[in-house]
Design an enzyme around this catalytic site. Structure first.
Site, PDB file in Angstrom:
ATOM      1  N   GLU A  83     -14.023  -1.604  -9.842  1.00 42.20           N
ATOM      2  CA  GLU A  83     -14.619  -2.304  -8.332  1.00 42.20           C
ATOM      3  C   GLU A  83     -13.799  -1.762  -7.238  1.00 42.20           C
ATOM      4  OE1 GLU A  83     -13.809  -4.163 -11.323  1.00 42.20           O
ATOM      5  OE2 GLU A  83     -16.211  -4.386 -11.568  1.00 42.20           O
ATOM      6  N   ASN A  84     -12.477  -1.249  -7.561  1.00 43.48           N
ATOM      7  CA  ASN A  84     -11.861  -0.710  -6.268  1.00 43.48           C
ATOM      8  C   ASN A  84     -12.288   0.444  -5.588  1.00 43.48           C
ATOM      9  OD1 ASN A  84      -8.785  -1.802  -7.980  1.00 43.48           O
ATOM     10  ND2 ASN A  84      -9.687  -2.764  -6.362  1.00 43.48           N
ATOM     11  N   TRP A  85     -13.298   1.063  -6.250  1.00 41.48           N
ATOM     12  CA  TRP A  85     -13.902   2.240  -5.652  1.00 41.48           C
ATOM     13  C   TRP A  85     -14.811   1.821  -4.223  1.00 41.48           C
ATOM     14  CZ3 TRP A  85     -12.660   7.047  -7.333  1.00 41.48           C
ATOM     15  CH2 TRP A  85     -12.252   6.987  -8.598  1.00 41.48           C
TER      16      TRP A  85
ATOM     17  N   GLY B  10      -1.481  -4.995  -0.338  1.00 39.62           N
ATOM     18  CA  GLY B  10      -2.097  -4.802   0.752  1.00 39.62           C
ATOM     19  C   GLY B  10      -1.521  -6.086   1.805  1.00 39.62           C
TER      20      GLY B  10
ATOM     21  N   ASP C 130      -1.057  -7.384  -8.074  1.00 40.40           N
ATOM     22  CA  ASP C 130      -1.831  -7.576  -6.957  1.00 40.40           C
ATOM     23  C   ASP C 130      -0.781  -7.896  -5.689  1.00 40.40           C
ATOM     24  OD1 ASP C 130      -4.213  -7.939  -5.419  1.00 40.40           O
ATOM     25  OD2 ASP C 130      -4.664  -9.899  -6.273  1.00 40.40           O
TER      26      ASP C 130
HETATM   27  C1  IPE Z   1      -7.302  -6.420  -9.249  1.00 38.66           C
HETATM   28  O1  IPE Z   1      -6.806  -6.721  -7.898  1.00 38.66           O
HETATM   29  C2  IPE Z   1      -7.117  -4.967  -9.884  1.00 38.66           C
HETATM   30  C3  IPE Z   1      -5.915  -4.295  -9.816  1.00 38.66           C
HETATM   31  C4  IPE Z   1      -4.804  -5.096  -9.554  1.00 38.66           C
HETATM   32  C5  IPE Z   1      -5.827  -3.105  -9.802  1.00 38.66           C
HETATM   33  P1  IPE Z   1      -8.211  -6.825  -6.872  1.00 38.66           P
HETATM   34  O2  IPE Z   1      -7.260  -6.877  -5.620  1.00 38.66           O
HETATM   35  O3  IPE Z   1      -9.037  -5.596  -6.978  1.00 38.66           O
HETATM   36  O4  IPE Z   1      -8.787  -8.107  -7.165  1.00 38.66           O
HETATM   37  P2  IPE Z   1      -9.709  -8.942  -6.412  1.00 38.66           P
HETATM   38  O5  IPE Z   1     -10.551  -8.220  -5.500  1.00 38.66           O
HETATM   39  O6  IPE Z   1      -8.813  -9.881  -5.604  1.00 38.66           O
HETATM   40  O7  IPE Z   1     -10.456  -9.979  -7.613  1.00 38.66           O
HETATM   41  C1  IPE Z   2      -3.234  -4.295  -5.808  1.00 37.70           C
HETATM   42  O1  IPE Z   2      -2.812  -4.490  -4.531  1.00 37.70           O
HETATM   43  C2  IPE Z   2      -3.478  -2.758  -5.876  1.00 37.70           C
HETATM   44  C3  IPE Z   2      -4.723  -2.537  -6.281  1.00 37.70           C
HETATM   45  C4  IPE Z   2      -5.624  -3.371  -6.497  1.00 37.70           C
HETATM   46  C5  IPE Z   2      -5.170  -1.008  -6.244  1.00 37.70           C
HETATM   47  P1  IPE Z   2      -4.092  -4.985  -3.433  1.00 37.70           P
HETATM   48  O2  IPE Z   2      -4.418  -3.639  -2.668  1.00 37.70           O
HETATM   49  O3  IPE Z   2      -5.325  -5.491  -4.018  1.00 37.70           O
HETATM   50  O4  IPE Z   2      -3.401  -5.984  -2.210  1.00 37.70           O
HETATM   51  P2  IPE Z   2      -3.954  -7.081  -1.703  1.00 37.70           P
HETATM   52  O5  IPE Z   2      -4.818  -7.983  -2.756  1.00 37.70           O
HETATM   53  O6  IPE Z   2      -5.104  -6.782  -0.640  1.00 37.70           O
HETATM   54  O7  IPE Z   2      -2.949  -7.823  -0.944  1.00 37.70           O
HETATM   55 MG    MG Z   3      -5.781  -7.608  -4.418  1.00 42.06          MG
END
Ligand code: IPE
Ligand code: IPE
Ligand code: MG
Length: 246
Positions: free
Chosen positions: A71-73, A27, A24
């Site tokens: 949930e990432n969709w 972003g 994580d």
């Molecule tokens: C968890 O991270 C999923 C992955 C690392 C693929 P998210 O960034 O999606 O989780 P939340 O939304 O902070 O719980």
């Molecule tokens: C983890 O990084 C990658 C995925 C969940 C695909 P994030 O994209 O969730 O990064 P943050 O949490 O927004 O910093």
């Molecule tokens: Mg994240």
């Protein structure tokens, strides 16, 4: 505890035998630099390469990485398609590197929602790395633990309704055989990067007794040294499994 077989060297090395990582912070890594989120995901893919190599060097037999959740969709379509693009690139261009590390790849998740070319490339990557024996690398894509548990439940219910199994024969071992991780030992160490302290629907059944280590480092900055520190922390823990300990 899983009844799945532990790796051959389990018991002779102190462990962890299976490290799972919620990768994580991509972003936030990008945002801190005024870059688009995809730049963070690209650097995240570099970290995946680095950590697979590092885990192999540390003698960790099984590594499971959470790359894309069910949930990432819900993210903006442009970000989802950037992530799928990176996945396509990874599956085509990392096979030599996986081979160099002796890594056998397995993709865990519901493939039905993935594009057909990705499903094909996953199959090819798994086939091409099948003979590698140093480290098992599981990458979770379109994975959600609740979805996985529901599917396992439906499958067992169907088998029971058809008279193929008796309801009373559904025990932990039988249930595990229906999970996407069938045959994979439970993680003993779960790491989450980026300072968030939650599970986010990852391996809910399998992590029942995992040691949890939360680190503030954002995933693109995660190095082999951070992994080593988490392993050291794991070895400091006393695992009791509900007993009274030593
Ligand atoms: C968890 O991270 C999923 C992955 C690392 C693929 P998210 O960034 O999606 O989780 P939340 O939304 O902070 O719980
Ligand atoms: C983890 O990084 C990658 C995925 C969940 C695909 P994030 O994209 O969730 O990064 P943050 O949490 O927004 O910093
Ligand atoms: Mg994240």
């Amino acid at each position: 505890m899983s009844t799945a077989p532990l790796p051959a060297n389990a018991g002779t090395v102190p462990g962890p035998h299976h490290v799972a990582i919620i990768m994580d912070g991509n972003g936030r890594w990008a945002k801190a630099r005024g870059l688009p989120r995809v730049a963070g995901h690209r650097r995240g893919a570099d970290a995946v390469r680095r950590i697979i190599r590092g885990a192999a060097e540390l003698g960790i037999p099984v590594l499971t990485l959470f790359a894309f959740s069910t949930e990432n969709w819900t993210r903006p379509q442009a970000e989802v398609s950037d992530l799928m693009g990176l996945l396509r690139h990874y599956l085509k261009h990392e096979l030599d590197e996986l081979a160099r590390n002796g890594a056998r790849l397995r993709v865990i998740g519901d493939r039905d929602r993935l594009a057909s070319d990705i499903v094909r490339d996953i199959g090819e990557a798994e086939a091409k790395t099948r003979g590698n024996t140093r480290i098992d690398v599981n990458i979770c894509i379109n994975y959600g633990a609740r979805d996985e548990i529901l599917r396992a439940t439906r499958s067992l219910a169907r088998k029971a309704a058809a008279g193929e199994i008796a309801v009373d024969d559904i025990d932990e071992a039988r249930f595990e055989r229906e999970l996407l991780t069938a045959g994979v030992p439970d993680p003993d160490l779960l790491i989450r990067t980026s300072g968030e302290q939650r599970i986010s629907n990852f391996l809910l059944w399998q992590c029942a007794y995992a040691e949890l280590v939360f680190v503030d480092t954002l995933w693109p900055d995660f190095e082999k040294g951070h992994l080593e520190e988490a392993v050291v922390e794991f070895r400091r823990r006393e695992r009791r499994y509900g007993g009274v300990g030593s």
